[in-house]
Write a protein that holds these residues in place. Sequence first.
Motif, PDB file in Angstrom:
ATOM      1  N   MET A   1       6.184  -3.082  -4.844  1.00 37.60           N
ATOM      2  CA  MET A   1       5.218  -2.683  -3.803  1.00 37.60           C
ATOM      3  C   MET A   1       4.427  -1.476  -4.298  1.00 37.60           C
ATOM      4  SD  MET A   1       4.617  -3.774  -0.646  1.00 37.60           S
ATOM      5  CE  MET A   1       5.931  -4.232   0.460  1.00 37.60           C
ATOM      6  N   LYS A   2       3.122  -1.509  -4.071  1.00 39.49           N
ATOM      7  CA  LYS A   2       2.288  -0.401  -4.536  1.00 39.49           C
ATOM      8  C   LYS A   2       1.598   0.275  -3.344  1.00 39.49           C
ATOM      9  CE  LYS A   2       2.446  -1.084  -9.119  1.00 39.49           C
ATOM     10  NZ  LYS A   2       2.736  -0.094 -10.155  1.00 39.49           N
ATOM     11  N   LYS A   3       1.264   1.539  -3.544  1.00 39.07           N
ATOM     12  CA  LYS A   3       0.461   2.243  -2.533  1.00 39.07           C
ATOM     13  C   LYS A   3      -0.910   2.499  -3.152  1.00 39.07           C
ATOM     14  CE  LYS A   3       0.167   6.793  -0.804  1.00 39.07           C
ATOM     15  NZ  LYS A   3       0.744   8.044  -0.347  1.00 39.07           N
ATOM     16  N   VAL A   4      -1.964   2.019  -2.461  1.00 37.80           N
ATOM     17  CA  VAL A   4      -3.335   2.219  -2.936  1.00 37.80           C
ATOM     18  C   VAL A   4      -4.009   3.199  -1.985  1.00 37.80           C
ATOM     19  CG1 VAL A   4      -5.560   1.114  -3.407  1.00 37.80           C
ATOM     20  CG2 VAL A   4      -3.434  -0.145  -3.847  1.00 37.80           C
ATOM     21  N   THR A   5      -4.551   4.286  -2.530  1.00 37.48           N
ATOM     22  CA  THR A   5      -5.281   5.249  -1.692  1.00 37.48           C
ATOM     23  C   THR A   5      -6.758   5.147  -2.041  1.00 37.48           C
ATOM     24  OG1 THR A   5      -3.352   6.708  -1.760  1.00 37.48           O
ATOM     25  CG2 THR A   5      -5.410   7.649  -0.949  1.00 37.48           C
ATOM     26  N   VAL A   6      -7.568   4.781  -1.044  1.00 35.56           N
ATOM     27  CA  VAL A   6      -9.015   4.603  -1.245  1.00 35.56           C
ATOM     28  C   VAL A   6      -9.745   5.749  -0.537  1.00 35.56           C
ATOM     29  CG1 VAL A   6     -11.002   3.074  -0.892  1.00 35.56           C
ATOM     30  CG2 VAL A   6      -8.721   2.095  -1.264  1.00 35.56           C
ATOM     31  N   TYR A   7     -10.601   6.460  -1.290  1.00 38.17           N
ATOM     32  CA  TYR A   7     -11.410   7.537  -0.709  1.00 38.17           C
ATOM     33  C   TYR A   7     -12.845   7.031  -0.594  1.00 38.17           C
ATOM     34  CZ  TYR A   7      -7.417  10.326  -2.185  1.00 38.17           C
ATOM     35  OH  TYR A   7      -6.136  10.808  -2.363  1.00 38.17           O
ATOM     36  N   VAL A   8     -13.367   7.015   0.637  1.00 36.44           N
ATOM     37  CA  VAL A   8     -14.735   6.546   0.876  1.00 36.44           C
ATOM     38  C   VAL A   8     -15.559   7.728   1.368  1.00 36.44           C
ATOM     39  CG1 VAL A   8     -16.182   4.934   2.159  1.00 36.44           C
ATOM     40  CG2 VAL A   8     -13.865   4.269   1.496  1.00 36.44           C
ATOM     41  N   THR A   9     -16.619   8.067   0.641  1.00 35.76           N
ATOM     42  CA  THR A   9     -17.444   9.226   1.025  1.00 35.76           C
ATOM     43  C   THR A   9     -18.913   8.815   1.078  1.00 35.76           C
ATOM     44  OG1 THR A   9     -17.506   9.804  -1.315  1.00 35.76           O
ATOM     45  CG2 THR A   9     -15.917  10.975   0.038  1.00 35.76           C
ATOM     46  N   LEU A  10     -19.670   9.533   1.884  1.00 31.56           N
ATOM     47  CA  LEU A  10     -21.099   9.243   1.968  1.00 31.56           C
ATOM     48  C   LEU A  10     -21.780   9.625   0.653  1.00 31.56           C
ATOM     49  CD1 LEU A  10     -21.919  10.549   5.561  1.00 31.56           C
ATOM     50  CD2 LEU A  10     -22.047   8.176   4.783  1.00 31.56           C
TER      51      LEU A  10
ATOM     52  N   VAL B   1       0.540  -2.605  -0.627  1.00 27.10           N
ATOM     53  CA  VAL B   1       0.259  -3.948  -1.141  1.00 27.10           C
ATOM     54  C   VAL B   1       1.373  -4.431  -2.068  1.00 27.10           C
ATOM     55  CG1 VAL B   1      -2.266  -3.604  -1.042  1.00 27.10           C
ATOM     56  CG2 VAL B   1      -1.032  -3.079  -3.148  1.00 27.10           C
ATOM     57  N   ASP B   2       1.568  -5.749  -2.094  1.00 27.52           N
ATOM     58  CA  ASP B   2       2.447  -6.332  -3.105  1.00 27.52           C
ATOM     59  C   ASP B   2       1.761  -6.186  -4.462  1.00 27.52           C
ATOM     60  OD1 ASP B   2       4.436  -7.142  -1.390  1.00 27.52           O
ATOM     61  OD2 ASP B   2       3.500  -9.094  -0.958  1.00 27.52           O
ATOM     62  N   ASP B   3       2.559  -5.866  -5.493  1.00 26.64           N
ATOM     63  CA  ASP B   3       1.981  -5.740  -6.835  1.00 26.64           C
ATOM     64  C   ASP B   3       1.524  -7.115  -7.326  1.00 26.64           C
ATOM     65  OD1 ASP B   3       1.118  -4.687  -9.106  1.00 26.64           O
ATOM     66  OD2 ASP B   3       3.073  -4.017  -9.881  1.00 26.64           O
ATOM     67  N   GLY B   4       0.569  -7.126  -8.253  1.00 28.28           N
ATOM     68  CA  GLY B   4       0.080  -8.393  -8.790  1.00 28.28           C
ATOM     69  C   GLY B   4      -0.633  -8.144 -10.106  1.00 28.28           C
TER      70      GLY B   4
ATOM     71  N   LEU C   1      -9.679 -12.336   4.470  1.00 27.37           N
ATOM     72  CA  LEU C   1     -10.577 -12.526   3.315  1.00 27.37           C
ATOM     73  C   LEU C   1      -9.814 -13.073   2.108  1.00 27.37           C
ATOM     74  CD1 LEU C   1     -12.806  -9.278   3.450  1.00 27.37           C
ATOM     75  CD2 LEU C   1     -13.596 -11.643   3.704  1.00 27.37           C
ATOM     76  N   GLY C   2      -8.486 -13.259   2.296  1.00 26.05           N
ATOM     77  CA  GLY C   2      -7.709 -13.849   1.202  1.00 26.05           C
ATOM     78  C   GLY C   2      -6.828 -12.861   0.466  1.00 26.05           C
ATOM     79  N   TYR C   3      -6.836 -11.611   0.900  1.00 29.19           N
ATOM     80  CA  TYR C   3      -6.014 -10.594   0.214  1.00 29.19           C
ATOM     81  C   TYR C   3      -4.669 -10.471   0.933  1.00 29.19           C
ATOM     82  CZ  TYR C   3     -10.543  -9.536  -1.799  1.00 29.19           C
ATOM     83  OH  TYR C   3     -11.750  -9.636  -2.430  1.00 29.19           O
ATOM     84  N   GLN C   4      -3.868 -11.532   0.771  1.00 29.13           N
ATOM     85  CA  GLN C   4      -2.578 -11.605   1.479  1.00 29.13           C
ATOM     86  C   GLN C   4      -1.626 -10.507   1.026  1.00 29.13           C
ATOM     87  OE1 GLN C   4      -2.425 -13.491   3.938  1.00 29.13           O
ATOM     88  NE2 GLN C   4      -4.268 -14.713   3.522  1.00 29.13           N
ATOM     89  N   GLU C   5      -1.847  -9.928  -0.140  1.00 28.83           N
ATOM     90  CA  GLU C   5      -0.913  -8.923  -0.657  1.00 28.83           C
ATOM     91  C   GLU C   5      -0.928  -7.621   0.155  1.00 28.83           C
ATOM     92  OE1 GLU C   5      -3.747 -10.001  -2.085  1.00 28.83           O
ATOM     93  OE2 GLU C   5      -4.407  -8.685  -3.729  1.00 28.83           O
ATOM     94  N   VAL C   6      -1.978  -7.462   0.998  1.00 36.85           N
ATOM     95  CA  VAL C   6      -2.077  -6.222   1.777  1.00 36.85           C
ATOM     96  C   VAL C   6      -1.131  -6.305   2.969  1.00 36.85           C
ATOM     97  CG1 VAL C   6      -3.586  -4.722   3.132  1.00 36.85           C
ATOM     98  CG2 VAL C   6      -4.478  -5.885   1.084  1.00 36.85           C
ATOM     99  N   LYS C   7      -0.091  -5.483   2.966  1.00 36.66           N
ATOM    100  CA  LYS C   7       0.939  -5.538   4.009  1.00 36.66           C
ATOM    101  C   LYS C   7       0.649  -4.546   5.130  1.00 36.66           C
ATOM    102  CE  LYS C   7       2.885  -8.664   1.680  1.00 36.66           C
ATOM    103  NZ  LYS C   7       2.426 -10.024   2.070  1.00 36.66           N
TER     104      LYS C   7
ATOM    105  N   ARG D   1     -13.642   5.687  -4.454  1.00 34.02           N
ATOM    106  CA  ARG D   1     -12.756   5.730  -5.622  1.00 34.02           C
ATOM    107  C   ARG D   1     -11.351   5.446  -5.097  1.00 34.02           C
ATOM    108  NH1 ARG D   1     -10.604  10.929  -5.164  1.00 34.02           N
ATOM    109  NH2 ARG D   1     -11.866  12.321  -3.854  1.00 34.02           N
ATOM    110  N   PHE D   2     -10.474   4.948  -5.967  1.00 32.45           N
ATOM    111  CA  PHE D   2      -9.126   4.651  -5.468  1.00 32.45           C
ATOM    112  C   PHE D   2      -8.087   4.952  -6.530  1.00 32.45           C
ATOM    113  CE2 PHE D   2      -8.423   0.745  -7.829  1.00 32.45           C
ATOM    114  CZ  PHE D   2      -9.688   0.188  -7.983  1.00 32.45           C
ATOM    115  N   ARG D   3      -6.861   5.055  -6.057  1.00 34.43           N
ATOM    116  CA  ARG D   3      -5.732   5.393  -6.931  1.00 34.43           C
ATOM    117  C   ARG D   3      -4.598   4.440  -6.570  1.00 34.43           C
ATOM    118  NH1 ARG D   3      -4.388  10.957  -5.260  1.00 34.43           N
ATOM    119  NH2 ARG D   3      -2.868  10.008  -3.882  1.00 34.43           N
ATOM    120  N   VAL D   4      -3.919   3.884  -7.575  1.00 36.53           N
ATOM    121  CA  VAL D   4      -2.802   2.956  -7.344  1.00 36.53           C
ATOM    122  C   VAL D   4      -1.521   3.638  -7.801  1.00 36.53           C
ATOM    123  CG1 VAL D   4      -1.827   0.700  -7.881  1.00 36.53           C
ATOM    124  CG2 VAL D   4      -4.313   0.977  -7.741  1.00 36.53           C
TER     125      VAL D   4
END
Lengths: 83, 83
Positions: B1-10, B47-50, A29-35, B74-77
Motif C-alpha cells: 500500500m502506498k501513500k500519495v500526497t498531491v499538492y495543487v496550487t494556483l 492506493v494499492d501499489d502497482g 474513472l478506472g483507478y480502482q487502486e485508490v482506496k 506536484r506529488f510524492r509517493v
Amino acid sequence: MKKVTVYVTLKAGVLDPQGKAIQESLNSLGYQEVKEARVGKVIELTVDDGPDLEARVKDMCDKLLANPVMEDYRFRVEEAVQA
Amino acid sequence: MKKVTVYVTLKAGVLDPQGKAIQESLNSLGYQEVKEARVGKVIELTVDDGPDLEARVKDMCDKLLANPVMEDYRFRVEEAVQA
C-alpha cells in the motif's frame, strides 16, 4: 521577507465528504487502486520577518487558518524567494 | 500500500480571492506583517501499489485532481504507514 507554508488537514476520524467524492470519482474513472482520499489545505503566506514570527504564525492558525475542533495544522517558515 | 500526497496550487498570476480574503482577515486581526496569502489543496491518496503507479497518478492529476488551465500540481509517493 519570509515564506510561511501552513498545512491544514482534517483530524483522523473526521468524515471527509470531499475526499470520499474524489475517491469515488477516481474509482469510476478506472483507478480502482485508490482506496481512500483525504483533502486538506495549503496556505502560503508572504510575511515580513519579526522577532516572534513563529509564535504569531501559531496564533494565526489557532485564530483563523485552522478549525481547532476538526483540523490539525503544521507550518514551516523559510526565506522568501524573491520573484 | 502506498501513500500519495498531491499538492495543487494556483498558477502564478491567477487571481486568488480566497487568499486575498485570508490576507485581509489576518491584517484586520492585527497581523500587518502578512503581505500575501495563497491557498492550495493537499490531497492524500491511499492506493494499492502497482507497476506504473507514478504514470497513473499523473493521469489522475491531469484528468481530475488539478485544473490544467489554472492550477499546477506536484506529488510524492511513499510507503503507507499502517495505522
